[in-house]
Motif scaffolding. Structure first.
Motif, PDB file in Angstrom:
ATOM      1  N   ASN A   1       0.840  -1.204   0.000  1.00  0.00           N
ATOM      2  CA  ASN A   1       0.000   0.000   0.000  1.00  0.00           C
ATOM      3  C   ASN A   1       0.881   1.262   0.000  1.00  0.00           C
ATOM      4  O   ASN A   1       0.713   2.154   0.832  1.00  0.00           O
ATOM      5  CB  ASN A   1      -0.906   0.007   1.231  1.00  0.00           C
TER       6      ASN A   1
ATOM      7  N   THR B   1      -0.509  10.333  -0.771  1.00  0.00           N
ATOM      8  CA  THR B   1      -1.678   9.615  -1.285  1.00  0.00           C
ATOM      9  C   THR B   1      -1.286   8.218  -1.741  1.00  0.00           C
ATOM     10  O   THR B   1      -0.146   7.972  -2.137  1.00  0.00           O
ATOM     11  CB  THR B   1      -2.327  10.363  -2.460  1.00  0.00           C
TER      12      THR B   1
ATOM     13  N   THR C   1      -3.219   3.893  -2.434  1.00  0.00           N
ATOM     14  CA  THR C   1      -4.393   3.033  -2.590  1.00  0.00           C
ATOM     15  C   THR C   1      -4.215   1.781  -1.746  1.00  0.00           C
ATOM     16  O   THR C   1      -3.153   1.149  -1.775  1.00  0.00           O
ATOM     17  CB  THR C   1      -4.582   2.627  -4.070  1.00  0.00           C
TER      18      THR C   1
ATOM     19  N   LYS D   1      -5.182  -2.170  -0.583  1.00  0.00           N
ATOM     20  CA  LYS D   1      -5.407  -3.411  -1.328  1.00  0.00           C
ATOM     21  C   LYS D   1      -6.674  -4.137  -0.868  1.00  0.00           C
ATOM     22  O   LYS D   1      -6.822  -5.332  -1.102  1.00  0.00           O
ATOM     23  CB  LYS D   1      -4.205  -4.339  -1.163  1.00  0.00           C
TER      24      LYS D   1
ATOM     25  N   SER E   1     -10.169  -1.288  -3.246  1.00  0.00           N
ATOM     26  CA  SER E   1      -9.007  -0.476  -3.648  1.00  0.00           C
ATOM     27  C   SER E   1      -9.201   0.978  -3.227  1.00  0.00           C
ATOM     28  O   SER E   1      -9.051   1.910  -4.019  1.00  0.00           O
ATOM     29  CB  SER E   1      -8.774  -0.571  -5.156  1.00  0.00           C
ATOM     30  N   ALA E   2      -9.538   1.155  -1.948  1.00  0.00           N
ATOM     31  CA  ALA E   2      -9.871   2.481  -1.437  1.00  0.00           C
ATOM     32  C   ALA E   2      -8.646   3.394  -1.441  1.00  0.00           C
ATOM     33  O   ALA E   2      -7.565   2.994  -0.996  1.00  0.00           O
ATOM     34  CB  ALA E   2     -10.416   2.372  -0.017  1.00  0.00           C
ATOM     35  N   PRO E   3      -8.787   4.620  -1.924  1.00  0.00           N
ATOM     36  CA  PRO E   3      -7.678   5.565  -1.816  1.00  0.00           C
ATOM     37  C   PRO E   3      -7.504   6.018  -0.372  1.00  0.00           C
ATOM     38  O   PRO E   3      -8.444   5.973   0.423  1.00  0.00           O
ATOM     39  CB  PRO E   3      -8.128   6.736  -2.695  1.00  0.00           C
ATOM     40  N   TYR E   4      -6.294   6.418  -0.017  1.00  0.00           N
ATOM     41  CA  TYR E   4      -6.060   7.045   1.284  1.00  0.00           C
ATOM     42  C   TYR E   4      -5.266   8.322   1.083  1.00  0.00           C
ATOM     43  O   TYR E   4      -4.503   8.463   0.131  1.00  0.00           O
ATOM     44  CB  TYR E   4      -5.347   6.096   2.261  1.00  0.00           C
ATOM     45  N   THR E   5      -5.482   9.270   1.992  1.00  0.00           N
ATOM     46  CA  THR E   5      -4.791  10.549   1.937  1.00  0.00           C
ATOM     47  C   THR E   5      -4.307  10.904   3.332  1.00  0.00           C
ATOM     48  O   THR E   5      -5.100  10.948   4.276  1.00  0.00           O
ATOM     49  CB  THR E   5      -5.719  11.672   1.419  1.00  0.00           C
TER      50      THR E   5
ATOM     51  N   SER F   1      -9.534  12.984  -0.221  1.00  0.00           N
ATOM     52  CA  SER F   1      -9.474  12.699  -1.648  1.00  0.00           C
ATOM     53  C   SER F   1     -10.491  13.533  -2.411  1.00  0.00           C
ATOM     54  O   SER F   1     -11.630  13.683  -1.999  1.00  0.00           O
ATOM     55  CB  SER F   1      -9.742  11.212  -1.906  1.00  0.00           C
TER      56      SER F   1
END
Length: 198
Positions: free
Chosen positions: A12, A41, A43, A45, A157-161, A166
Motif C-alpha cells: 500500500n 496519497t 491506494t 489493497k 481499492s480504497a484511496p487514502y490521503t 481525496s
C-alpha cells in the motif's frame, strides 16, 4: 522516507503530492499549505468494505491555515464512501463517514490540538459503530453521535490521503507520523499499546 513505503508487505505504498516532505529527525511527514496543498496519497489493497482502524501521531503548526484541517482520510469523497478525521479552528472535532454517520465535539479541538504538540489519534469503525481514541484513551463518551443509521460503504481499492481528503483542495498544515491502517477495529488495549510505543 521521500518515497513513502508500506512496511507491512501489503504494497500500500504512497506518493508525495504538493508541498510535503519527510523529516528523519521527527520520523514524520511535514505537510504544508503553502503553495500547493501537500499530501501523501495511495491506494489500499482491500477487496471491498471492511472494518477499519486508522492510527497516527498528529502535530499542528501554529494557527489554522485551512478550515478544516484534515489529518487523514480513507476512501472516496462521495456519500458514505470514505472516513476521515477533521479539526476545525472553531473547536469542532470530527471522526466521520463522509455525508453519513459521525462522532462530533463542538469545542475541544483547539484545546487538544494546540500548536507544536504531538497527539496520538486512533479512529475505529465496525459497521455503524465509530470510536475515537485520543492519547491512548477512549474519547468516544465525550463525543456526540450523529446520523447513526448511515454507515460506511468503503470501496474496493480504497484511496487514502495523509494530510487531506481525496478529491478536494482541503488539506492539513502540520506533521503526521506513524500512519497505520488496520482491517479490524482495534481493541482499547491495542490502542494503548500503540500510544505507549510513542
Amino acid at each position: 522516507n521521500s518515497s513513502p513505503t508500506d512496511i507491512s508487505g501489503n504494497g500500500n505504498h504512497g506518493t508525495f503530492t504538493g508541498t510535503v516532505s519527510y523529516s528523519p529527525s521527527d520520523k514524520a511527514y511535514l505537510i504544508s499549505t503553502t503553495g500547493t496543498n501537500g499530501a501523501v496519497t495511495g491506494t489500499l489493497k482491500n477487496s471491498g468494505d471492511i472494518d477499519i482502524s486508522v492510527s497516527a501521531w498528529v502535530k499542528m503548526t501554529s494557527g489554522y491555515a485551512l478550515n478544516p484541517e484534515i489529518a487523514f482520510f480513507v476512501g472516496g469523497n462521495s456519500s458514505r464512501a470514505g472516513i476521515g478525521f477533521d479539526i476545525y479552528a472553531n473547536g469542532k472535532l470530527f471522526w466521520y463517514v463522509h455525508s453519513g454517520i459521525n462522532l462530533y465535539h463542538a469545542t475541544v479541538a483547539t484545546q487538544i490540538f494546540s500548536a507544536s504538540k504531538w497527539v496520538h489519534v486512533v479512529g475505529t469503525r465496525t459497521g455503524a459503530t465509530l470510536k475515537l481514541y485520543i492519547n491512548g484513551e477512549d474519547y468516544t463518551p465525550n463525543m456526540l453521535l450523529q446520523n447513526s443509521t448511515l454507515t460506511l460503504t468503503l470501496p474496493a481499492s480504497a484511496p487514502y490521503t495523509i494530510g487531506g481528503r481525496s478529491g478536494t483542495a482541503a488539506g492539513f498544515n502540520g506533521s503526521v507520523s506513524n500512519f497505520k491502517v488496520y482491517s479490524v477495529a482495534l481493541e482499547p488495549s491495542e490502542v494503548k499499546k500503540l500510544y505507549n510505543l510513542g
